[in-house]
Design a protein around this motif. Structure first.
Motif, mmCIF file in Angstrom:
data_model
loop_
_atom_site.group_PDB
_atom_site.id
_atom_site.type_symbol
_atom_site.label_atom_id
_atom_site.label_comp_id
_atom_site.label_asym_id
_atom_site.label_seq_id
_atom_site.Cartn_x
_atom_site.Cartn_y
_atom_site.Cartn_z
ATOM 1 N N LEU A 207 -2.522 2.080 -5.425
ATOM 2 C CA LEU A 207 -1.993 3.024 -5.833
ATOM 3 C C LEU A 207 -3.041 4.234 -5.470
ATOM 4 O O LEU A 207 -4.154 4.507 -5.794
ATOM 5 C CB LEU A 207 -1.628 3.180 -7.445
ATOM 6 N N SER B 181 -3.090 7.683 -10.584
ATOM 7 C CA SER B 181 -2.669 6.487 -10.873
ATOM 8 C C SER B 181 -3.428 5.271 -10.698
ATOM 9 O O SER B 181 -3.305 4.357 -11.785
ATOM 10 C CB SER B 181 -0.977 6.345 -10.620
ATOM 11 N N GLY B 182 -3.844 5.197 -9.842
ATOM 12 C CA GLY B 182 -4.796 3.754 -9.565
ATOM 13 C C GLY B 182 -5.865 3.711 -10.325
ATOM 14 O O GLY B 182 -6.258 2.784 -11.036
ATOM 15 N N TYR C 142 -5.716 -2.050 -7.993
ATOM 16 C CA TYR C 142 -4.998 -1.321 -8.188
ATOM 17 C C TYR C 142 -5.065 0.148 -7.540
ATOM 18 O O TYR C 142 -4.417 1.040 -7.123
ATOM 19 C CB TYR C 142 -4.685 -0.857 -9.814
#
Length: 97
Positions: free
Chosen positions: A56, A60-61, A52
């Motif tokens: 992202l 957000s990641g 992630y």
């Protein structure tokens, strides 16, 4: 003379002890096994979290990374509680397996 059925046919009678032994292979019985399962969950969660982070950008990641690894704490607590409860039930003679 009795007719024998093939060992893997649908009409073959089931041996009750066989399924009980098979089911016990997948049961977490000790705290050591619980910690191994939690370690495996944590390793997979970190790997997914880094995926992630790479996909992202920005916060957000990292938020998804924190969510992936945070779930391991919740699941690990539940697994340890269940193992402790099972040990207590076994000691009290309330074993269901």
């Amino acid at each position: 003379m009795t007719r024998r059925t093939p060992p893997f046919s649908r009409s073959a009678p089931a041996r009750p002890g066989l399924w009980r032994r098979f089911k016990r292979l997948f049961a977490v019985k000790t705290k050591f096994e619980a910690f191994l399962v939690i370690y495996a969950l944590a390793t997979g969660a970190v790997e997914r979290g880094f995926g992630y982070v790479h996909r992202l950008p920005g916060a957000s990641g990292w938020l998804m990374f924190a969510a992936c690894t945070g779930v391991v704490f919740i699941a690990g607590g539940k697994i340890l509680d269940a193992v402790e409860r099972d040990e207590h039930d076994r000691d009290a003679g309330l074993d269901m397996l």
